[in-house]
Write an enzyme that holds these catalytic residues in place. Structure first.
Site, PDB file in Angstrom:
ATOM      1  N   GLY A  12       0.818  -1.215   0.000  1.00 38.45           N
ATOM      2  CA  GLY A  12       0.000   0.000   0.000  1.00 38.45           C
ATOM      3  C   GLY A  12       0.848   1.260   0.000  1.00 38.45           C
ATOM      4  N   ASN A 113       5.297  -5.769   5.531  1.00 41.02           N
ATOM      5  CA  ASN A 113       5.496  -7.179   5.848  1.00 41.02           C
ATOM      6  C   ASN A 113       5.725  -8.076   4.640  1.00 41.02           C
ATOM      7  OD1 ASN A 113       5.529  -8.358   8.424  1.00 41.02           O
ATOM      8  ND2 ASN A 113       3.604  -7.350   8.863  1.00 41.02           N
ATOM      9  N   ILE A 142       1.796   2.413   6.646  1.00 49.58           N
ATOM     10  CA  ILE A 142       1.023   3.266   7.558  1.00 49.58           C
ATOM     11  C   ILE A 142       0.514   2.434   8.731  1.00 49.58           C
ATOM     12  CG2 ILE A 142       0.330   4.928   5.778  1.00 49.58           C
ATOM     13  CD1 ILE A 142      -2.513   3.663   5.921  1.00 49.58           C
ATOM     14  N   ASP A 143       0.439   1.100   8.547  1.00 47.89           N
ATOM     15  CA  ASP A 143      -0.097   0.232   9.612  1.00 47.89           C
ATOM     16  C   ASP A 143       0.824   0.140  10.828  1.00 47.89           C
ATOM     17  OD1 ASP A 143      -2.447  -0.499   8.229  1.00 47.89           O
ATOM     18  OD2 ASP A 143      -1.300  -1.887   6.996  1.00 47.89           O
ATOM     19  N   ARG A 191      -6.085  -3.937   9.860  1.00 47.48           N
ATOM     20  CA  ARG A 191      -6.692  -5.276   9.863  1.00 47.48           C
ATOM     21  C   ARG A 191      -6.522  -5.944  11.229  1.00 47.48           C
ATOM     22  NH1 ARG A 191      -8.083  -8.547   5.828  1.00 47.48           N
ATOM     23  NH2 ARG A 191      -7.265  -6.999   4.379  1.00 47.48           N
ATOM     24  N   LEU A 301      -7.732   8.129   1.982  1.00 48.58           N
ATOM     25  CA  LEU A 301      -7.355   9.506   2.348  1.00 48.58           C
ATOM     26  C   LEU A 301      -6.245   9.511   3.395  1.00 48.58           C
ATOM     27  CD1 LEU A 301     -10.913  11.101   2.605  1.00 48.58           C
ATOM     28  CD2 LEU A 301      -9.221  11.535   0.832  1.00 48.58           C
TER      29      LEU A 301
END
Length: 411
Positions: A12, A113, A142-143, A191, A301
């Site tokens: 992403g 990951n 960003i996670d 998630r 966004l």
């Protein structure tokens, strides 16, 4: 450096991933790399021999600065899972044939990951087969769920955007009074890891009460308990704002978003596409209480908002890109650059390299002690951890009142 460098982006996009690319390019050039190639759409594009010479596109310092301020993946990204070496050796032979042809000394992959899984497999193959190319991972997501690193570039800017947006949503929600009240559910990416959702707490300050409830995916979500809390809050105030992670799930393992819609799409890594959590909860509250509800899904966004990027994040993203090239130049292979926090006040962070085998396919979750006992909010420790990462601003280069990006029409 005597040979060439190739760099790719995977997974992403973020507001800071291109800053890492700029860091890779600049450091490789400073260290004498002959050519710096960019894979178009990661390893997937490389296998189709799609790549560019970055010096033809980053021609001066302004281009490099624009690149650092451009969101999403400039080179294009992919979600491609490399097979195990014993399953499909031909894939590896093809990749190394291309790397040989381009005289690649260092292969840098910017990602999360799944991208580190790619670095792990390629470096293993190189070592077994005696190839001299060195493979280094550059963290991005960003996670914020990569193991062994204090945080990941991309997270700080996303957290800043989430804190800012939730604060604006709260401000907006108090404008009109509804007879039975207003409940706003804000759905935030994540998630299994709640780092992004927890950043909603940044909205809280002297001038803002912050969100009323925050639900992370690390803990089981109890629908009945949630409903009781909403009812209690509406007795005390006219507007309630709740931040939920897209990945919150019930005790039986079902995602909340699955209660409202069919989740059919599954990506190459077997991940279900999660969407509709806020929509389901807003409808559920409206049916139960009969009050006005709103569902707001931040969606892409939160990862593409470079107008709200954190200066710390953009600088660190560039820094890890440079550190990846340096590590490869100094002989490292099968490693990922990590950020090591030295102090909070004043905030100081340095880079190190760690074995990618200890990082790939592992997930760093929010510690249980950073969530309150009820599981409805993050603690002060969480906020103290994230606050240094959102400091400072990066002014976009404005043209005709709109930010200018570095763009190459290859997509």
């Amino acid at each position: 450096m005597k040979g060439n460098v190739i760099v790719g982006q995977s997974g992403g996009p973020t507001a800071a991933i291109n800053s890492s690319l700029a860091g890779v390019y600049r450091t490789a050039k400073d260290r004498g790399a002959n050519k710096v190639y960019g894979m178009l759409h990661g390893i997937q594009g490389l296998m189709e021999e799609k790549y560019i010479d970055l010096s033809e596109h980053i021609t001066n310092d302004l281009d490099a600065e624009l690149l650092k301020r451009t969101p999403a993946a400039y080179l294009g990204s992919c979600r491609y899972k490399l097979p195990e070496i014993h399953e499909n050796r031909e894939v590896y032979e093809k990749i190394f044939e291309i790397l040989d042809k381009l005289d690649i000394e260092a292969f840098i992959y910017i990602g999360g990951n799944d991208s580190m899984d790619t670095i792990k497999k390629l470096s293993d193959y190189a070592i077994v087969m005696g190839y001299p190319t060195r493979f280094i991972g550059c963290p991005k997501t960003i996670d914020n769920d990569l193991a062994l690193t204090d945080h990941t570039p991309g997270y700080g800017s996303a957290a800043k955007y989430i804190g800012t947006s939730v604060k604006e949503i709260i401000r907006d929600s108090f404008c009109l009074e509804y007879s039975k009240g207003l409940v706003t559910i804000v759905e935030i990416m994540g998630r299994n890891a709640g780092w992004l959702t927890g950043a909603a707490a940044l909205a809280k300050g002297e001038d803002c009460s912050g969100p009323d409830l925050i639900y992370l995916p690390e803990l089981i979500f109890d629908l009945d308990n949630f409903m009781e809390r909403i009812k209690d809050l509406l007795k005390k105030k006219t507007s309630v704002v709740v931040a939920v992670s897209e990945g919150i799930h019930l005790e039986d393992g079902r995602y909340v978003c699955e209660l409202g819609a069919n989740v059919d799409f599954v990506d190459a890594f077997g991940h279900k596409q999660l969407t509709g959590t806020a929509a389901y909860l807003a409808q559920y509250v409206a049916n139960e209480i009969g009050c006005k509800t709103r569902a707001i899904e931040l969606s892409t966004l939160q990862r593409s908002a470079s107008h709200c990027a954190s200066r710390v994040d953009i600088l660190e993203a560039s820094q890890v890109g440079g550190a990846a090239v340096k590590a490869a130049d100094e002989g490292d292979n099968g490693k990922m650059v990590v950020l090591k926090r030295i102090s909070d006040d004043p905030y100081q962070c340095s880079t190190e390299v760690k074995d990618v085998h200890k990082i790939a396919n592992d997930e760093k979750l929010v510690p249980r002690e950073w969530v309150n006992e009820d599981g409805t909010y993050v603690t002060d420790e969480f906020v103290a951890y994230v606050k240094p990462l959102i400091q400072g601003d990066v002014s976009p280069v404005m043209v005709d009142g709109i930010p200018r990006h570095l763009y190459k029409p290859h997509h």
